[in-house]
Design a protein around this motif. Structure first.
Motif, PDB file in Angstrom:
ATOM      1  N   HIS A   1       0.851  -1.185   0.000  1.00  0.00           N
ATOM      2  CA  HIS A   1       0.000   0.000   0.000  1.00  0.00           C
ATOM      3  C   HIS A   1       0.890   1.240   0.000  1.00  0.00           C
ATOM      4  O   HIS A   1       1.863   1.315   0.765  1.00  0.00           O
ATOM      5  CB  HIS A   1      -0.888   0.045   1.249  1.00  0.00           C
ATOM      6  CG  HIS A   1      -2.105  -0.816   1.166  1.00  0.00           C
ATOM      7  ND1 HIS A   1      -3.093  -0.618   0.225  1.00  0.00           N
ATOM      8  CD2 HIS A   1      -2.504  -1.879   1.919  1.00  0.00           C
ATOM      9  CE1 HIS A   1      -4.047  -1.516   0.404  1.00  0.00           C
ATOM     10  NE2 HIS A   1      -3.715  -2.299   1.421  1.00  0.00           N
TER      11      HIS A   1
ATOM     12  N   LEU B   1      -8.666   1.511   5.562  1.00  0.00           N
ATOM     13  CA  LEU B   1      -9.213   1.460   4.206  1.00  0.00           C
ATOM     14  C   LEU B   1     -10.045   0.193   4.051  1.00  0.00           C
ATOM     15  O   LEU B   1      -9.532  -0.923   4.083  1.00  0.00           O
ATOM     16  CB  LEU B   1      -8.092   1.466   3.166  1.00  0.00           C
ATOM     17  CG  LEU B   1      -8.582   1.392   1.715  1.00  0.00           C
ATOM     18  CD1 LEU B   1      -9.220   2.717   1.300  1.00  0.00           C
ATOM     19  CD2 LEU B   1      -7.448   1.036   0.760  1.00  0.00           C
ATOM     20  N   SER B   2     -11.318   0.377   3.885  1.00  0.00           N
ATOM     21  CA  SER B   2     -12.245  -0.714   3.582  1.00  0.00           C
ATOM     22  C   SER B   2     -13.103  -0.235   2.422  1.00  0.00           C
ATOM     23  O   SER B   2     -13.034   0.924   2.013  1.00  0.00           O
ATOM     24  CB  SER B   2     -13.120  -1.035   4.798  1.00  0.00           C
ATOM     25  OG  SER B   2     -13.936   0.082   5.127  1.00  0.00           O
ATOM     26  N   HIS B   3     -13.917  -1.120   1.890  1.00  0.00           N
ATOM     27  CA  HIS B   3     -14.807  -0.698   0.810  1.00  0.00           C
ATOM     28  C   HIS B   3     -15.798   0.358   1.310  1.00  0.00           C
ATOM     29  O   HIS B   3     -16.187   1.257   0.559  1.00  0.00           O
ATOM     30  CB  HIS B   3     -15.545  -1.906   0.237  1.00  0.00           C
ATOM     31  CG  HIS B   3     -14.654  -2.829  -0.541  1.00  0.00           C
ATOM     32  ND1 HIS B   3     -14.068  -2.460  -1.729  1.00  0.00           N
ATOM     33  CD2 HIS B   3     -14.232  -4.097  -0.286  1.00  0.00           C
ATOM     34  CE1 HIS B   3     -13.330  -3.460  -2.190  1.00  0.00           C
ATOM     35  NE2 HIS B   3     -13.410  -4.464  -1.334  1.00  0.00           N
TER      36      HIS B   3
ATOM     37  N   ALA C   1     -13.794   3.672   1.751  1.00  0.00           N
ATOM     38  CA  ALA C   1     -13.423   4.148   0.417  1.00  0.00           C
ATOM     39  C   ALA C   1     -14.614   4.807  -0.273  1.00  0.00           C
ATOM     40  O   ALA C   1     -14.479   5.865  -0.899  1.00  0.00           O
ATOM     41  CB  ALA C   1     -12.896   2.989  -0.423  1.00  0.00           C
ATOM     42  N   LYS C   2     -15.786   4.183  -0.157  1.00  0.00           N
ATOM     43  CA  LYS C   2     -16.993   4.760  -0.764  1.00  0.00           C
ATOM     44  C   LYS C   2     -17.322   6.114  -0.137  1.00  0.00           C
ATOM     45  O   LYS C   2     -17.677   7.075  -0.841  1.00  0.00           O
ATOM     46  CB  LYS C   2     -18.173   3.809  -0.601  1.00  0.00           C
ATOM     47  CG  LYS C   2     -19.460   4.305  -1.275  1.00  0.00           C
ATOM     48  CD  LYS C   2     -20.597   3.325  -1.089  1.00  0.00           C
ATOM     49  CE  LYS C   2     -21.842   3.785  -1.855  1.00  0.00           C
ATOM     50  NZ  LYS C   2     -22.289   5.151  -1.473  1.00  0.00           N
TER      51      LYS C   2
ATOM     52  N   ASN D   1      -9.118   3.919  -5.474  1.00  0.00           N
ATOM     53  CA  ASN D   1      -9.532   2.731  -6.235  1.00  0.00           C
ATOM     54  C   ASN D   1      -8.386   1.737  -6.379  1.00  0.00           C
ATOM     55  O   ASN D   1      -8.573   0.515  -6.252  1.00  0.00           O
ATOM     56  CB  ASN D   1     -10.039   3.137  -7.621  1.00  0.00           C
ATOM     57  CG  ASN D   1     -11.419   3.770  -7.570  1.00  0.00           C
ATOM     58  OD1 ASN D   1     -12.209   3.486  -6.670  1.00  0.00           O
ATOM     59  ND2 ASN D   1     -11.716   4.628  -8.531  1.00  0.00           N
TER      60      ASN D   1
ATOM     61  N   GLU E   1      -5.782   1.365  -4.393  1.00  0.00           N
ATOM     62  CA  GLU E   1      -5.476   0.736  -3.107  1.00  0.00           C
ATOM     63  C   GLU E   1      -6.549  -0.280  -2.714  1.00  0.00           C
ATOM     64  O   GLU E   1      -6.253  -1.296  -2.084  1.00  0.00           O
ATOM     65  CB  GLU E   1      -5.333   1.801  -2.014  1.00  0.00           C
ATOM     66  CG  GLU E   1      -4.187   2.777  -2.248  1.00  0.00           C
ATOM     67  CD  GLU E   1      -2.866   2.084  -2.494  1.00  0.00           C
ATOM     68  OE1 GLU E   1      -2.463   1.244  -1.665  1.00  0.00           O
ATOM     69  OE2 GLU E   1      -2.233   2.362  -3.536  1.00  0.00           O
ATOM     70  N   CYS E   2      -7.788  -0.009  -3.094  1.00  0.00           N
ATOM     71  CA  CYS E   2      -8.883  -0.945  -2.785  1.00  0.00           C
ATOM     72  C   CYS E   2      -8.705  -2.275  -3.511  1.00  0.00           C
ATOM     73  O   CYS E   2      -9.280  -3.295  -3.093  1.00  0.00           O
ATOM     74  CB  CYS E   2     -10.230  -0.330  -3.158  1.00  0.00           C
ATOM     75  SG  CYS E   2     -10.846   0.861  -1.955  1.00  0.00           S
TER      76      CYS E   2
ATOM     77  N   LEU F   1      -7.748  -5.167  -1.370  1.00  0.00           N
ATOM     78  CA  LEU F   1      -8.715  -5.733  -0.422  1.00  0.00           C
ATOM     79  C   LEU F   1      -9.346  -6.969  -1.056  1.00  0.00           C
ATOM     80  O   LEU F   1     -10.010  -6.879  -2.085  1.00  0.00           O
ATOM     81  CB  LEU F   1      -9.791  -4.701  -0.081  1.00  0.00           C
ATOM     82  CG  LEU F   1      -9.307  -3.391   0.554  1.00  0.00           C
ATOM     83  CD1 LEU F   1     -10.472  -2.418   0.707  1.00  0.00           C
ATOM     84  CD2 LEU F   1      -8.640  -3.647   1.901  1.00  0.00           C
TER      85      LEU F   1
ATOM     86  N   LYS G   1     -14.953  -8.074   1.177  1.00  0.00           N
ATOM     87  CA  LYS G   1     -15.680  -6.879   1.608  1.00  0.00           C
ATOM     88  C   LYS G   1     -15.465  -6.573   3.083  1.00  0.00           C
ATOM     89  O   LYS G   1     -15.727  -5.454   3.541  1.00  0.00           O
ATOM     90  CB  LYS G   1     -17.170  -7.041   1.323  1.00  0.00           C
ATOM     91  CG  LYS G   1     -17.841  -8.152   2.126  1.00  0.00           C
ATOM     92  CD  LYS G   1     -19.328  -8.216   1.821  1.00  0.00           C
ATOM     93  CE  LYS G   1     -20.012  -9.298   2.670  1.00  0.00           C
ATOM     94  NZ  LYS G   1     -21.464  -9.357   2.404  1.00  0.00           N
TER      95      LYS G   1
ATOM     96  N   CYS H   1     -10.112  -4.712   6.094  1.00  0.00           N
ATOM     97  CA  CYS H   1      -9.854  -3.297   6.365  1.00  0.00           C
ATOM     98  C   CYS H   1      -8.361  -3.151   6.641  1.00  0.00           C
ATOM     99  O   CYS H   1      -7.844  -3.744   7.589  1.00  0.00           O
ATOM    100  CB  CYS H   1     -10.676  -2.828   7.567  1.00  0.00           C
ATOM    101  SG  CYS H   1     -10.547  -1.061   7.899  1.00  0.00           S
TER     102      CYS H   1
END
Length: 375
Positions: free
Chosen positions: A149, A263-265, A268-269, A301, A303-304, A307, A310, A313
């Protein structure tokens, strides 16, 4: 006292002697400053050697960075943290110092070897690495075949640098601010001086002076004539200041969200939606804001992509290792020609001593010197 209060070893002796006099000699013989230093280094070695055992059989991540040159040497530090972000900003008590190594320089191959050593010590490869965008660290992680990351602070700093470094209005405004700092010192207008501008990591530390410029715009009409004349230049760059304020306000929200919650979905959203609303959706927003907003969304995006589910983190900030280097800077010898000294062994102890949850609790009423005094 050395770690928590910043006392030197001789100052610790003086402090203990003062307490001993106050307590009527109850502490007994006070150890010498050299003895106290030896105790510290021995405790540091024990903690350092035991750090790898704390992650055996567990999913962990590492944060890696190298120090600035001290004398002719550089210190490479590797910290370990749980792979799953725990929903709070990382503190020194949350990480372990897995590796400290000294060299005149750190090439990608050297970094790779240090990462591979961790697998031998712990029995498991780290789930991911967090580092700044230094070529040697980036390439070292790639050679070790560990996902990496990019640190959010350094990366967004680079995005801001790409957008503003060569812009004429930005360079002019920075130049004028520097000149005003010099010309208005020791004058009646000094209380309104802008914050000192950093020469290193300038684009990672823009918030304070942007807030200053924005505040000047808000209160300008209420200033006295002398102050208005002194800071009228801010009005000339009102569009730039407004643009920077919107950008930095959004960046601060993203930093707070990701550094605290990971950082999780979901996070991030939230960040991408916030950027869309504040920097991209409005027609009146400056084009510079939109370019920065799009670049930050691309970064999130990318970095996600690391993951895998879902529920994952991740930590994507290396602030804690920057703080660790700050700790070492505060205790290192003043003579930089000494290079990296054994006092670096105080670093593994720092989190254990400063974190109240990890300090050993002594039973109520149990004072260690009373038994000695009785004996």
């Amino acid at each position: 006292m050395y770690i928590r209060m910043g006392c030197g070893f001789r100052s610790i002796v003086n402090g203990l002697e003062l307490f001993n006099d106050f307590l009527g000699g109850a502490l007994g013989v006070i150890p010498s400053h050299q003895t106290i230093e030896n105790w510290l280094l021995k405790a540091g070695i024990v903690e350092y050697l035991d750090s790898c055992n704390k992650f055996r059989g567990k999913e962990y991540s590492i944060i890696i960075d190298e120090s600035i040159t001290v004398g002719s040497q550089k210190l490479l530090v590797i910290l370990a943290a749980p792979a799953q972000h725990e929903g709070k900003t990382l503190k020194h008590g949350d990480v372990e110092v897995l590796a400290m190594a000294v060299s005149s320089s750190w090439k990608a191959g050297d970094v790779e070897r240090e990462i591979i050593k961790l697998k031998d010590k712990i029995g498991k490869t780290p789930k991911y690495i967090v580092s700044d965008n230094g070529h040697n660290l980036r390439k070292g992680a790639e050679l070790a075949d560990v996902p990496r990351h990019r640190d959010i602070s350094h990366t967004i700093g680079l995005i801001l640098e790409d957008e503003y470094k060569e812009r004429t209005d930005f360079k002019e405004f920075m130049d004028i601010m520097n000149k005003k700092r010099l010309s208005y010192q020791l004058t009646a207008n000094a209380y309104l001086l802008p914050p000192k501008l950093r020469t290193i990591s300038r684009f990672m530390n823009m918030s304070k002076w942007v807030e200053w410029a924005w505040a000047i715009l808000q209160v300008y009409d209420d200033l006295g004539e002398s102050q208005k004349a002194a800071y009228t230049f801010v009005l000339d760059y009102k569009e730039l200041v407004t643009e920077l304020y919107h950008v930095m306000e959004t960046v601060d929200v993203v930093f707070t969200k990701v550094k605290k919650e990971g950082l999780s979905h979901t996070s991030a959203k939230y960040c991408k939606d916030y950027i869309w609303i504040n920097l991209l959706r409005k027609d009146e927003i400056a084009e510079g804001c939109k370019r920065v907003g799009r670049a930050i969304r691309r970064y999130i995006n990318e970095e996600c992509a690391l993951l895998k589910s879902k529920d994952e983190c991740h930590n994507i900030t290396s602030d804690i290792i920057e703080s660790t280097f700050g700790v070492y800077k505060s205790i290192q010898p003043k003579n930089k020609h000494c290079g990296i000294t054994p006092i670096v062994l105080a670093l593994p102890l720092y989190g254990k001593v400063t974190d109240s949850k990890k300090r050993r609790k002594r039973p109520k009423g149990d004072c260690p010197w009373r038994a000695d005094a009785a004996a």
